[in-house]
Design a protein around this motif. Structure first.
Motif, PDB file in Angstrom:
ATOM      1  N   THR A   1      -3.478   0.114  -3.329  1.00  0.00           N
ATOM      2  CA  THR A   1      -3.316  -1.113  -2.565  1.00  0.00           C
ATOM      3  C   THR A   1      -3.361  -2.300  -3.514  1.00  0.00           C
ATOM      4  N   THR A   2      -2.311  -3.085  -3.531  1.00  0.00           N
ATOM      5  CA  THR A   2      -2.286  -4.292  -4.356  1.00  0.00           C
ATOM      6  C   THR A   2      -2.044  -5.491  -3.448  1.00  0.00           C
TER       7      THR A   2
ATOM      8  N   HIS B   1       0.856  -1.190   0.000  1.00  0.00           N
ATOM      9  CA  HIS B   1       0.000   0.000   0.000  1.00  0.00           C
ATOM     10  C   HIS B   1       0.888   1.235   0.000  1.00  0.00           C
TER      11      HIS B   1
ATOM     12  N   ARG C   1      -6.544  -7.211 -12.642  1.00  0.00           N
ATOM     13  CA  ARG C   1      -6.589  -8.504 -11.960  1.00  0.00           C
ATOM     14  C   ARG C   1      -6.175  -9.603 -12.934  1.00  0.00           C
TER      15      ARG C   1
ATOM     16  N   ASP D   1      -2.713   0.788 -15.740  1.00  0.00           N
ATOM     17  CA  ASP D   1      -2.500  -0.644 -15.487  1.00  0.00           C
ATOM     18  C   ASP D   1      -3.304  -1.431 -16.514  1.00  0.00           C
TER      19      ASP D   1
ATOM     20  N   ASP E   1      -3.051 -12.151  -9.139  1.00  0.00           N
ATOM     21  CA  ASP E   1      -2.372 -10.876  -8.908  1.00  0.00           C
ATOM     22  C   ASP E   1      -3.392  -9.747  -8.889  1.00  0.00           C
ATOM     23  N   ASN E   2      -3.126  -8.751  -8.025  1.00  0.00           N
ATOM     24  CA  ASN E   2      -4.023  -7.604  -7.869  1.00  0.00           C
ATOM     25  C   ASN E   2      -5.434  -8.097  -7.566  1.00  0.00           C
TER      26      ASN E   2
ATOM     27  N   ASN F   1      -1.507  -9.754  -3.851  1.00  0.00           N
ATOM     28  CA  ASN F   1      -1.343 -10.924  -4.702  1.00  0.00           C
ATOM     29  C   ASN F   1      -1.512 -12.182  -3.855  1.00  0.00           C
TER      30      ASN F   1
ATOM     31  N   ASP G   1      -8.180  -5.761  -7.723  1.00  0.00           N
ATOM     32  CA  ASP G   1      -8.252  -5.017  -8.986  1.00  0.00           C
ATOM     33  C   ASP G   1      -8.190  -3.516  -8.732  1.00  0.00           C
ATOM     34  N   ASP G   2      -7.271  -3.128  -7.852  1.00  0.00           N
ATOM     35  CA  ASP G   2      -7.117  -1.714  -7.516  1.00  0.00           C
ATOM     36  C   ASP G   2      -6.162  -1.054  -8.505  1.00  0.00           C
TER      37      ASP G   2
END
Length: 845
Positions: free
Chosen positions: A772-773, A751, A835, A831, A805-806, A775, A809-810
C-alpha cells in the motif's frame, strides 16, 4: 409551419432543421413567451438557426470519462500539464494492459506535434480538460490503445514563472534539487511557450541503506562501493510556437534538447581464487575457492550520458466541412555507456598456485591485470510524419456518416557500437514504414427521432490499416466498435481490435552491454549471488499478432450531479510477443537454458537478459470505479467542459444551453461537437471543491506460453516474469483532493494484493506481501491567505507546496519458504528511497 434555415451547411434536411428550430424556441425570454398570443409568428417567415459551439471541443459520439474546468484544474495545485496528468493518471492510463505509455494529447481539439508541445504549459493557461477513452484515438489517426486528452486553452494569457524544489528521503543519503523557469503567452491567434529546467539527484549507496553483504563483501564493506540509485543530472530546454492564420489554418512548431547524465558504482574489482590444500597459506585440508574484493583499486563505475534533440510541427486546417492535419517529428538520441570491468586474474592465480602470494592478504589487487572499460554507443534517428483528414461522407437518416483517412511515413535507424574486452561489434539497422488507414463512424439512431426514442442513441465504427515495413513486410490492423446510449448519461461501448506489430528497432539492435556484480536471487539454489548481466538487442524477434476485446459502461446519473461510474472488461491475446527477459525462475531457466551460465558446482554466474519472444500471452481483467466531486461556497451554474442533458424527441423540456448548437443543425466545420459531448458552456463562481476517485482492477487471467512443449506460466498462480513477483489478483487506485480559500490537499494511493513465486521441486518459493502506497501533496496559494502578500510584495502570485511520497513508508516484504528475507530482497533493494519529502516554491510574475 415556419420555414427553418441554417446559416451553416446546406446538407441538412427539413426534418433536422425543424428539430433545431423547436430547440431554439426554448432560448426566447420567458416573459416574452408569456405575453405572446401566438399570432406574432408568421408561418411564411424563415427562422434562422445560427450554429455556435464550444470553442476547442472534440467532435465525437464518444463521451469523456473525465472533464475538468479551470477551477478544478486550480484545485490540483499542479505546476504544469505534466504534473496535472500525474495527478489524474488513474483516469488517463489505458486499461488494455499493453503499457502503451502516455495518452494522446490534443490542443483545442487539434493534433499536436507531440507531448512536448503541451507538457510545460502552466495550468493557469488551461480553460478545460477532457479525457476520452481509447476508442477516440483512431478518429485522430492514433493507435486504439491510448486514451485521448483534449486541452482547451484560454484565449488570452501571459505568464512567467520560476519554481524551485528540494527533496530528500527520510532515511537520508540522497538530495534532490530542481529549478525551472517558464514563459507562456497566448493570444487570439498565437501561442508561445518556453521552458528551461535543471535537476540533479544524489546517489544512494548500499551502505546508506544497511544492505547485508556476504562474507567476502562484508570484509571490505562492499556497500560503500555499490549504489542502489545512481547520481543523476538533467538539463532540458523546450520551446513551442503556434499561430493561426486568417483562413483558419493553424501551425505549431516545437524544439527540445535534453542532456542526461548518470553515475553509478558497481562494486569492486574481484577475483575467485582457487586455493590448493598444498598451499602454505591454506586454511582448509581440502582445496577451496576464495572470493576476494580489492578496495585499493577503487570502485568500478558505470557512466551513462544521453543527448536527445527533437523538432516537430503540426499543421491543422479545414477544407469545406473536412478537418485535416499534417504532423511531423524528428528525434535524435545518442547514448554513451562506459562500464568498468575487473582486470585479468591469471597472474594472481598463478602466484597463489605457486605459493608465493597469500590469497588472504591485503594489497594483492596490484597483481591483477589492468582493468578495462567496456564502451557502448547507440545513435537513433527517428522520423515520424502523418497526414489525416476527417469529415462527412454523406448523410444518413440517423445523421452524418463520418470518416478519418490517414497516411504516413516513418523512418527509424539505429547505429550501435560496443567494445567488450577489446572486441568491437557494430550494428546498423534501419526501417522504413509506409502506412495508411481509414476509420468510419456510422450513426444508426440519433437524428431519426422515432428510432432514437425507442432504443436511444446508437452508432458503430470500424477501422482498417496497413503498414509496409522494409524489414518485416506488410502488417495489418483492424477493428470495430459500438457505442450505445439507451438513457441520458448511460453509455455502453464495445471494441474489438486486431493488429500485427513488429518489435522495436532498439529491441533488435541495442548494443551489447555486460554489467558485472549484479545482485540476483537464484531460485534453484535458494541463495543470493552476484552475477554478470548481459543486455542488448536480439535480431531473432518475430512480428507479433494482437487480438483485443474491450467492453465498457459509463454512467453519469442525472439525479446526482458530478458522479461518474465506469466499468470495463478487457481481454488481450497475443502471439509471438517480444519481451524483456523474465525473472529467472526454474520454469524460465528450463525454457531458456542457453541464457544461463553456471560453474561446475552449479552456482549461477551469468544471465543473458537480451529480449526474448513468447509464443502466446493471454490476460483478462475487470476494472470498475467512480469519480465523485462537489463544490461548496459558490453558486451553481452550467459546468464547463461537460455535456448538456438532452431529452429524446422534439417536445423535450430540456434544451441545449445558449451558445451551443443542436446536432440537428448540422456538423460544424471546426473541432467541436456543439451542444453534444464536447462541453457544457458556462461556469461556476470560484469556491471550494473536493473530488474522490476510486478504481478496482480484478485480474482474472494472466498466462504466458513461452513455446509449445514448455509448461505454461500462470502469473496469478506462482509464476513470474519480473523481480517484483507475479501478477496481483487485485489492485486498488485512490485519488482525491480538497481545495478552499487557497489551501489544497491531494492524495494518491495504490494497493496491490500479495503474490507468490514457486521455486519448483528443488527450488525455493518466495512470498511477496501486499503493498500500500499513499502520496500526499499540500499547497498554499499565498494570494488567498490574508494580507501577507500586501506586506511582502515578493510573495504575490506565489505558492508553497509540500509533498510526501509513500506516506506510510510501506515496502513490500519478500520471504522464502522458511520465512527468511533473501539478501537480494532486503528492503533497501526493493525500495531504496522509502518515505520521501519535498518542498517547492513557485512564483508567477
Amino acid at each position: 409551419m415556419p420555414r427553418f434555415t441554417s446559416v451553416v451547411p446546406d446538407i441538412v434536411d427539413r426534418r433536422m432543421l425543424k428539430a433545431a428550430g423547436l430547440a431554439s424556441l426554448a432560448f426566447l425570454p420567458s416573459p416574452g413567451l408569456a405575453q405572446s398570443d401566438g399570432n406574432d409568428v408568421n408561418p411564411d417567415d424563415d427562422i434562422v438557426v445560427i450554429a455556435e459551439f464550444p470553442r476547442g471541443s472534440v467532435v465525437t459520439d464518444i463521451p469523456p470519462v473525465l472533464e475538468l474546468d479551470a477551477g478544478d484544474i486550480d484545485s490540483f495545485g499542479a505546476s504544469s500539464v505534466e504534473d496535472l496528468l500525474e495527478a489524474i493518471s488513474s483516469q488517463t492510463s489505458s486499461s488494455r494492459g499493453r503499457g502503451s505509455g502516455r495518452p494522446v494529447v490534443l490542443i483545442n481539439g487539434q493534433r499536436t506535434s507531440g507531448f512536448r508541445e503541451v507538457r510545460d504549459l502552466p495550468p493557469e493557461a488551461i480553460k478545460n480538460v477532457q479525457v476520452f477513452p481509447e476508442e477516440l484515438a483512431v478518429q485522430y489517426g492514433f493507435r486504439p490503445d491510448q486514451r485521448v486528452i483534449n486541452f482547451i486553452l484560454k484565449e488570452d494569457y501571459t505568464g512567467f514563472s520560476l519554481e524551485a524544489e528540494a527533496g530528500l528521503p527520510e532515511r537520508g543519503g540522497q538530495t534532490y534539487q530542481e529549478y525551472e523557469s517558464n514563459l507562456t503567452r497566448i493570444g487570439k491567434n498565437s501561442r508561445i511557450n518556453l521552458n528551461l529546467e535543471y535537476e540533479q539527484n544524489g546517489a544512494i549507496t548500499e551502505a546508506e541503506r544497511g544492505i547485508v553483504q556476504d562474507d567476502a563483501g562484508a570484509a571490505v564493506d562492499l556497500g560503500q562501493f555499490r549504489t542502489l540509485a545512481p547520481a543523476e543530472k538533467t538539463l532540458e530546454f523546450n520551446g513551442n510556437y503556434s499561430r493561426t492564420f486568417e483562413n483558419g489554418t493553424a501551425l505549431s512548431v516545437n524544439g527540445d534538447y535534453k542532456f542526461e547524465q548518470s553515475r553509478a558504482l558497481r562494486g569492486l574489482a574481484g577475483a575467485s581464487l582457487a586455493v590448493p590444500a598444498s598451499s602454505p597459506f591454506a586454511v582448509s585440508p581440502a582445496d577451496e575457492t576464495v572470493e576476494r574484493f580489492f578496495p585499493e583499486l577503487g570502485a568500478l563505475r558505470r557512466r551513462v550520458e544521453t543527448h536527445t534533440g527533437q523538432a516537430g510541427f503540426a499543421l491543422n486546417g479545414t477544407v469545406s466541412d473536412w478537418r485535416w492535419s499534417l504532423t511531423g517529428e524528428y528525434v535524435y538520441t545518442r547514448e554513451d555507456t562506459d562500464t568498468d570491468q575487473s582486470g585479468d586474474t591469471g597472474a594472481l592465480q598463478a602466484a597463489v598456485d605457486a605459493g608465493t602470494v597469500d590469497p588472504f592478504a591485503d594489497g594483492i589487487g596490484s597483481l591483477l591485470g589492468p582493468g578495462r572499460t567496456d564502451r557502448a554507443r547507440s545513435v537513433s534517428r527517428d522520423i515520424d510524419t502523418q497526414a489525416t483528414a476527417s469529415g462527412t461522407l454523406f448523410m444518413l437518416p440517423a445523421g452524418p456518416l463520418t470518416t478519418t483517412l490517414r497516411g504516413g511515413y516513418d523512418r527509424n535507424s539505429l547505429d550501435s557500437r560496443d567494445i567488450t574486452d577489446g572486441i568491437v561489434t557494430r550494428n546498423k539497422l534501419s526501417r522504413d514504414i509506409f502506412s495508411t488507414g481509414i476509420n468510419i463512424d456510422i450513426p444508426l439512431a440519433d437524428e431519426n427521432i422515432d428510432v432514437k426514442d425507442a432504443i436511444g442513441e446508437l452508432s458503430i465504427n470500424g477501422n482498417l490499416g496497413y503498414s509496409e515495413l522494409s524489414d518485416f513486410g506488410g502488417l495489418v490492423e483492424f477493428g470495430f466498435g459500438l457505442n450505445w446510449e439507451p438513457l441520458n448519461g448511460l453509455v455502453f461501448s464495445a471494441t474489438a481490435i486486431g493488429e500485427d506489430a513488429a518489435p522495436e528497432i532498439t529491441q533488435l539492435g541495442n548494443p551489447l552491454i555486460v554489467t558485472p556484480n549484479v545482485t540476483v536471487f537464484d531460485f534453484t539454489n535458494g541463495e543470493t549471488v552476484l552475477v554478470d548481466i548481459t543486455t542488448g538487442g536480439n535480431f531473432a524477434l518475430p512480428a507479433e499478432k494482437r487480438r483485443d476485446i474491450k467492453l465498457a459502461a459509463n454512467y453519469r446519473p442525472e439525479w446526482l450531479d458530478d458522479l461518474t461510474l465506469l466499468a470495463e472488461y478487457n481481454r488481450t491475446n497475443s502471439t509471438n510477443v517480444a519481451s524483456s527477459f523474465p525473472l529467472l525462475t526454474p520454469e524460465i531457466e528450463a525454457a531458456f537454458p542457453d541464457r544461463v551460465t553456471r560453474d561446475g558446482t552449479g552456482q549461477l554466474i551469468a544471465i543473458d537478459r537480451r529480449p526474448v519472444s513468447y509464443s502466446t500471452v493471454r490476460s483478462d481483467n475487470i476494472r470498475y470505479g467512480f469519480t465523485f466531486s462537489k463544490r461548496f461556497g459558490q453558486r451553481r451554474g452550467n459546468r464547463p467542459g461537460g455535456r448538456p442533458r438532452r431529452e429524446r424527441g422534439p417536445n423535450a423540456d430540456e434544451t441545449p444551453p445558449p451558445g451551443s448548437e443542436s446536432r440537428s443543425a448540422g456538423r460544424p466545420q471546426q473541432n467541436a461537437r456543439p451542444g453534444g459531448r464536447g462541453g457544457r458552456p458556462g461556469g461556476r463562481r470560484p469556491g471550494g471543491r473536493w473530488r474522490v476517485t476510486l478504481y478496482h482492477t480484478v485480474n482474472l487471467e494472466d498466462r504466458i506460453l513461452i513455446r509449445p512443449g514448455v509448461q505454461e506460466l500462470d502469473l496469478l498462480d506462482g509464476s513470474a516474469t519480473g523481480s517484483d513477483g507475479g501478477t496481483p489478483r487485485h489492485k486498488f487506485e485512490l485519488s482525491g483532493g480538497w481545495f478552499n480559500k487557497g489551501i489544497g490537499f491531494r492524495v494518491r494511493g495504490e494497493h496491490v494484493s500479495s503474490t507468490r513465486v514457486d521455486g519448483g521441486l528443488t527450488g525455493s518459493d518466495l512470498r511477496f506481501s501486499d503493498l500500500t502506497t499513499l502520496n500526499l501533496r499540500m499547497f498554499v496559494n499565498l494570494n488567498d491567505r490574508g494580507n501577507l502578500t500586501e506586506k511582502v510584495k515578493f510573495l504575490q502570485n506565489s505558492r508553497i507546496a509540500l509533498r510526501i511520497d509513500n506516506l506510510f513508508d510501506d515496502i513490500q516484504t519478500v520471504r522464502d519458504a522458511s520465512g527468511v528475507v533473501p539478501l537480494s530482497y532486503q528492503p533497501g533493494f526493493v525500495d531504496p528511497v522509502g518515505r520521501y519529502f519535498e518542498i517547492s516554491f513557485r512564483k508567477r510574475f
